[in-house]
Design a protein around this motif. Structure first.
Motif, PDB file in Angstrom:
ATOM      1  N   PHE A   1       0.838  -1.544   0.162  1.00 36.85           N
ATOM      2  CA  PHE A   1      -0.140  -0.141   0.362  1.00 36.85           C
ATOM      3  C   PHE A   1       1.082   1.359   0.477  1.00 36.85           C
ATOM      4  O   PHE A   1       0.386   1.894  -0.809  1.00 36.85           O
ATOM      5  CB  PHE A   1      -1.128   0.093   1.233  1.00 36.85           C
TER       6      PHE A   1
ATOM      7  N   PHE B   1       1.569   2.127  -3.274  1.00 31.46           N
ATOM      8  CA  PHE B   1       0.569   2.681  -4.036  1.00 31.46           C
ATOM      9  C   PHE B   1       0.756   4.613  -3.750  1.00 31.46           C
ATOM     10  O   PHE B   1       0.125   4.831  -4.829  1.00 31.46           O
ATOM     11  CB  PHE B   1      -0.883   2.263  -3.046  1.00 31.46           C
ATOM     12  N   ILE B   2       0.541   4.391  -1.945  1.00 25.52           N
ATOM     13  CA  ILE B   2       0.339   6.001  -2.001  1.00 25.52           C
ATOM     14  C   ILE B   2       2.243   6.823  -2.877  1.00 25.52           C
ATOM     15  O   ILE B   2       1.845   8.162  -3.759  1.00 25.52           O
ATOM     16  CB  ILE B   2       0.965   6.218  -0.662  1.00 25.52           C
TER      17      ILE B   2
ATOM     18  N   SER C   1      -6.077   7.590 -13.716  1.00 27.38           N
ATOM     19  CA  SER C   1      -6.495   6.945 -12.474  1.00 27.38           C
ATOM     20  C   SER C   1      -7.425   6.156 -12.478  1.00 27.38           C
ATOM     21  O   SER C   1      -7.676   5.204 -11.869  1.00 27.38           O
ATOM     22  CB  SER C   1      -7.538   8.074 -11.744  1.00 27.38           C
ATOM     23  N   ILE C   2      -7.760   5.328 -13.624  1.00 26.92           N
ATOM     24  CA  ILE C   2      -8.761   4.072 -13.960  1.00 26.92           C
ATOM     25  C   ILE C   2      -7.560   2.871 -13.316  1.00 26.92           C
ATOM     26  O   ILE C   2      -7.855   2.237 -12.629  1.00 26.92           O
ATOM     27  CB  ILE C   2      -8.702   4.215 -15.836  1.00 26.92           C
TER      28      ILE C   2
ATOM     29  N   SER D   1      -6.968   3.156  -9.626  1.00 25.89           N
ATOM     30  CA  SER D   1      -8.575   2.060  -8.991  1.00 25.89           C
ATOM     31  C   SER D   1      -8.255   0.701  -9.109  1.00 25.89           C
ATOM     32  O   SER D   1      -8.648  -0.496  -7.990  1.00 25.89           O
ATOM     33  CB  SER D   1      -9.441   2.580  -9.911  1.00 25.89           C
ATOM     34  N   LEU D   2      -7.662   0.200 -10.104  1.00 28.82           N
ATOM     35  CA  LEU D   2      -7.598  -1.461 -10.518  1.00 28.82           C
ATOM     36  C   LEU D   2      -6.587  -1.706  -9.679  1.00 28.82           C
ATOM     37  O   LEU D   2      -6.405  -2.676  -8.929  1.00 28.82           O
ATOM     38  CB  LEU D   2      -6.713  -1.916 -11.882  1.00 28.82           C
TER      39      LEU D   2
ATOM     40  N   LEU E   1      -5.833  -0.471  -6.600  1.00 30.38           N
ATOM     41  CA  LEU E   1      -6.449  -0.638  -5.295  1.00 30.38           C
ATOM     42  C   LEU E   1      -7.185  -1.659  -4.987  1.00 30.38           C
ATOM     43  O   LEU E   1      -7.015  -2.255  -3.726  1.00 30.38           O
ATOM     44  CB  LEU E   1      -7.418   0.948  -5.166  1.00 30.38           C
ATOM     45  N   ILE E   2      -7.888  -1.958  -6.247  1.00 31.40           N
ATOM     46  CA  ILE E   2      -8.398  -3.112  -5.788  1.00 31.40           C
ATOM     47  C   ILE E   2      -7.723  -4.597  -6.065  1.00 31.40           C
ATOM     48  O   ILE E   2      -7.493  -5.615  -4.954  1.00 31.40           O
ATOM     49  CB  ILE E   2      -9.679  -3.355  -7.291  1.00 31.40           C
TER      50      ILE E   2
ATOM     51  N   GLY F   1      -6.423  -4.643  -2.313  1.00 25.91           N
ATOM     52  CA  GLY F   1      -8.373  -5.367  -1.289  1.00 25.91           C
ATOM     53  C   GLY F   1      -7.655  -6.669  -1.671  1.00 25.91           C
ATOM     54  O   GLY F   1      -7.695  -7.357  -0.641  1.00 25.91           O
ATOM     55  N   LEU F   2      -7.503  -6.945  -3.034  1.00 31.93           N
ATOM     56  CA  LEU F   2      -7.838  -8.339  -2.614  1.00 31.93           C
ATOM     57  C   LEU F   2      -6.920  -9.603  -2.389  1.00 31.93           C
ATOM     58  O   LEU F   2      -7.225 -10.836  -1.591  1.00 31.93           O
ATOM     59  CB  LEU F   2      -7.875  -8.749  -4.730  1.00 31.93           C
TER      60      LEU F   2
ATOM     61  N   TYR G   1      -4.922  -8.177   0.268  1.00 33.41           N
ATOM     62  CA  TYR G   1      -4.800  -8.079   1.312  1.00 33.41           C
ATOM     63  C   TYR G   1      -6.291  -9.722   2.343  1.00 33.41           C
ATOM     64  O   TYR G   1      -5.756 -10.252   3.166  1.00 33.41           O
ATOM     65  CB  TYR G   1      -5.335  -6.672   2.016  1.00 33.41           C
ATOM     66  N   SER G   2      -6.920  -9.682   1.277  1.00 36.17           N
ATOM     67  CA  SER G   2      -8.566 -10.361   1.797  1.00 36.17           C
ATOM     68  C   SER G   2      -7.714 -12.149   1.673  1.00 36.17           C
ATOM     69  O   SER G   2      -8.165 -12.537   2.579  1.00 36.17           O
ATOM     70  CB  SER G   2      -9.578 -10.376   1.022  1.00 36.17           C
TER      71      SER G   2
ATOM     72  N   LEU H   1       0.485  -7.218   3.664  1.00 33.95           N
ATOM     73  CA  LEU H   1       0.669  -5.284   3.141  1.00 33.95           C
ATOM     74  C   LEU H   1       2.376  -5.767   2.720  1.00 33.95           C
ATOM     75  O   LEU H   1       2.508  -5.391   1.854  1.00 33.95           O
ATOM     76  CB  LEU H   1      -0.167  -4.342   2.997  1.00 33.95           C
TER      77      LEU H   1
END
Lengths: 491, 112
Positions: free
Chosen positions: A128, A131-132, A165-166, A169-170, A172-173, A176-177, A179-180, A185
């Motif tokens: 993450f 990402f930042i 930005s698109i 977003s991908l 970031l998803i 999330g996946l 991490y799940s 991370l």
């Protein structure tokens, strides 16, 4: 404990520039050049000190799974060396080029922010956090593309920002996946946990990351923003974007994720091979039909990224050597070519190759250095581009990927073709020029000469003794899948 | 499971808007919808039905807690998206000043 300074120094420089500059840009220039030189020295020190053992820095003193860690290993310190190298040349070039547009310190503050973001992406060991820092670098890149204030530049910047930005977003998803299914991370921890997970989910995560970071790297189906953004930006920024940004944000992260974390599944190495081949051929064919100098160079960047991706798809030790050698070489000669294009644009007021002509007399240094860069990018000995392309082609043949080797050879020939067009029309055309309006300043000429010398000098890295010292630790960290985990989490 | 599906549909709504709308402002709004769906996706992973916030108090035993990490991540990513959206709106304003239109099909000086 040198690790956090790779982020602190450029961020502090950006802060100081906004603080002490009023309407003058002198201090901004001094501070930014000083910061970049310090970063260069630090990266060399870092490279020497990590050749035995990687340095892991945990923020806030917490233990690894609960904290954001910074990891300095040979591969990241190799990238950390390229960023200030090209950054210094771009800053030297910027001094008079940016005064030509508008005299402002804001450019230098944004430039330092760009370097902060790229250094952060390269040095971080947390998904993450990556990402930042990527968003920090992209934010600076969007504003710098629009810096000139012309209509085309806003258009290119808007397009770039929407596409970016698109893909963010991908990503970031994808985070999330990840991490799940892994509950962590930290990249090394993910690499440790991931092999036991459901391979379908892992492949989906890989696909999302490939689309997200592939867009940042401008691999062929995701390339639409690059020719606009790189041709509209001011010349030093084009050289930073083409030379470093697409590699630090795109290729570096792809290598880190797919080699060190995912362990290069067969399906992704095949995708790399195919996308690399498509990028090489299609981008070269598109570049041939361009008459805008900078747009041609932008398409050429996509094609050279294709070479790197192709080598990563092959995945043998020699291919990885070719890929990282080509990262360095491409950074050097593509920056040089963008500087040449910027000088010609400043002197003649045009980027159209048909409106240029015999420039050898009025712009001798630009003409000579562009010839060196052309020979280098087309892969003629003894310039650096020849060696990295040759290594990639030999590696493809050794590993039995004959189609890829043929694609790479065709790509090299096409590259030679469109750069001969540049030389023929742009620098050795019929049109005579006797006087030009804006003569390139000392800083611009110095930047071009430094990079031209590096084009020849970086060929010595191929000599076995030097290669063992410089490249072998880098290749080891990329190839050995378990070593990265052990480096960060301890043995 | 159905809530993840709805979240994915929200993402597709945003993507559809970005790809088909011609107005710059509508594109920016669609991007925001897309980013919201990504944030929602992250928060959903940390959510547990009937769970409490993860703060330990003395003399109080908590059986199940929600995962606080995705919420922290989402806060950070909201801040980033605010910056990017402001940047995009600023660019849209400058584009309007230059081209006198928000229609993306008329903003076409770059080609090839």
């Amino acid at each position: 404990m040198i690790v956090p300074y790779f982020i602190i120094i450029p961020l502090l420089a950006a802060f100081l520039i906004t603080l002490i500059s009023s309407d003058d840009d002198r201090w901004a220039i001094v501070i930014s050049i000083l910061a970049v030189i310090i970063l260069g020295i630090l990266s060399v020190i870092g490279f020497i000190s990590v050749s035995k053992e990687a340095i892991v820095y945990s923020m806030g003193g917490w233990k690894i799974p609960y904290t954001v860690c910074l990891v300095l290993d040979p591969f990241s310190s190799f990238m950390l060396f390229i960023i200030p190298l090209i950054g210094l040349a771009a800053l030297l070039y910027s001094i008079s080029y940016i005064r030509h547009l508008s005299k402002s310190w804001k450019y230098y503050a944004l430039f330092m922010l760009l370097i902060t973001g790229m250094n952060g992406v390269v040095i971080t060991g947390d998904l993450f956090n990556l990402f930042i820092f990527m968003e920090v670098a992209l934010f600076a890149a969007y504003s710098l593309v629009a810096y000139g204030g012309k209509a085309e530049e806003f258009e290119a910047s808007f397009k770039y920002a929407v596409m970016g930005s698109i893909s963010s977003s991908l990503i970031l998803i994808g985070i999330g996946l990840t991490y799940s299914i892994t509950s962590t991370l930290t990249l090394a921890k993910i690499a440790e946990v991931l092999p036991g997970q459901n391979p379908v989910v892992v492949n989906w995560i890989g696909a999302i990351f490939l689309a997200g970071f592939g867009l940042k790297a401008a691999i062929m189906p995701f390339h639409a923003w690059l020719p606009d953004a790189h041709s509209s930006a001011p010349a030093p920024i084009s050289s930073m974007l083409s030379g470093v940004l697409i590699k630090a944000l795109g290729i570096y992260v792809l290598i880190r994720l797919f080699y060190n974390v995912f362990g290069l599944p067969k399906i992704f190495s095949d995708i790399f091979l195919v996308l690399g081949g498509i990028s090489i051929i299609c981008a070269s064919l598109l570049a041939i039909s361009q008459w805008d100098f900078k747009r041609l160079l932008a398409y050429s960047s996509i094609s050279q990224i294709g070479f790197i991706l192709l080598a990563l798809g092959i995945g043998t030790r020699m291919a990885v050597f070719g890929a990282i050698f080509h990262i360095l070489n491409h950074a050097i000669f593509k920056s040089l070519l963008f500087f040449n294009a910027g000088t010609v644009e400043m002197a003649l007021g045009t980027r159209d190759l048909r409106k240029m002509g015999k420039l050898g007399k009025v712009l001798p240094i630009t003409s000579t250095t562009s010839m060196i860069a052309t020979l280098s990018v087309s892969g003629l000995p003894p310039f650096n581009g020849f060696f990295s392309k040759m290594i990639i082609i030999i590696a493809a043949i050794q590993a039995g990927f004959f189609q890829s080797a043929i694609v790479a050879v065709i790509g090299s020939v096409l590259t030679l073709g469109y750069f001969l067009k540049v030389q023929r029309h742009g620098f050795h055309g019929e049109k005579e020029f006797n006087e030009i309006t804006n003569v390139p300043s000392t800083g611009m000429r110095t930047a071009m000469i430094i990079l031209a010398i590096l084009c020849v000098c970086s060929s010595v890295l191929i000599i076995p003794g030097i290669k063992d010292v410089v490249f072998d630790p880098v290749i080891d960290t990329i190839i050995n899948k378990t070593e990265y985990i052990q480096l960060v989490l301890g043995r | 499971m159905i809530i993840y599906l709805l979240c994915f549909i929200l993402f597709l709504v945003g993507l559809y808007g970005v790809l088909t709308k011609r107005n710059l402002i509508k594109i920016i709004l669609s991007l925001s919808i897309m980013e919201y769906s990504a944030n929602l996706f992250l928060v959903l992973f940390g959510y547990k039905r009937d769970a409490l916030f993860p703060i330990l108090e003395k003399g109080k035993e908590i059986q199940s807690m929600v995962d606080p990490l995705p919420q922290a991540l989402v806060l950070t990513s909201i801040v980033i998206e605010l910056g990017i959206t402001a940047m995009l709106v600023a660019l849209a304003v400058r584009l309007y000043q230059k081209y006198k239109t928000f229609d993306i099909t008329k903003i076409r000086r770059l080609s090839g």
